[in-house]
Design an enzyme around this catalytic site. Sequence first.
Site: not given
Length: 332
Positions: A52, A114, A166, A168-170, A187
């Site tokens: 990435e 980003k 919230d 993440s789209s990950d 993380k």
Amino acid sequence: MASSSSSSLSRISTLQNHISPLEANNKLRSLVKISPQVSEAISNGRAVVALESTIISHGMPYPQNLQTAKEVESIVRENGAVPATIAILNGVPCIGLSEEELARLASLGKSVQKTAGRDIPHVVATRANGATTVSATLFFASMVGIQVFVTGGIGGVHRHANHTMDISSDLTALGRTPIAVISAGVKSILDIPKTLEYLETQEVYVAAYKSDEFPAFFTEKSGCKAPSRVDCPEDCARVIDANMKLNRKAGILFAVPIPKEHSAAGNLIESATQRALTEAREQKVTGNAETPFLLARVNELTGGTSLAANIALVKNNALIGSQIAVALSQLM
């Protein structure tokens, strides 16, 4: 909108509606720029590792970001694979960057957008520069047939997500993209138990590397038992191979603990993380600005200790990921 961008989007729509999925995929690949080294490696069935670019633009200050990016690519090459750093430059998705492109991306830093998966159409249409997150990198890697992707840590379910939603789209990208991601877990600024639950919902296979416990990015242990365990690159390659042959649509997450010599500062970093989270809430930092804010603040509070640990774990992931990619290429 520029006419060339409109034409590209029109071609994509036509492809999807009038030709076979295989033909459409081949045409879609023509809309991205693949470096000669990466293209040759893919064509010849050699090991390729996707990388990435958000970690370059937003994860570290210049020039440490450029130095780390070069060192990570070198580690991949030294272990028998071809690195494919992914970014969008002047609206063109690039799979594999030249030294000049890598240097440009690093020097631009946070002025580069980003770019998560949702942002790709806008960045391409406006001919902007985009640093790909995990979700966007997964999209482009899948488009060209790369099976292994190395990153530092994936996004996840944020703390207090029950109030903010919230997530993440990950995680959803992993759930629909059959690629193996090698990371140091999730993380530590995130809610790790909820993230593991969400990955299970998305049918993502999760395994810790040489450990029974899921790692927490800066530390080897999170207090969460890993859903599965793998002990060598060959184990990982066989899982990826089986996932491909079964035509599963979900991805794979191999969580590699940070090297022991860099995990000792875990308590210091966790204390700094808690303080940074409080500051983020007080300053109303949310959305895709939150993670860069937290990582930068934790680095300040720890006197650079967290940045050194971040660099070390990324390099370690590149080593393990390259070995996995090579083992996979030998099964193909």
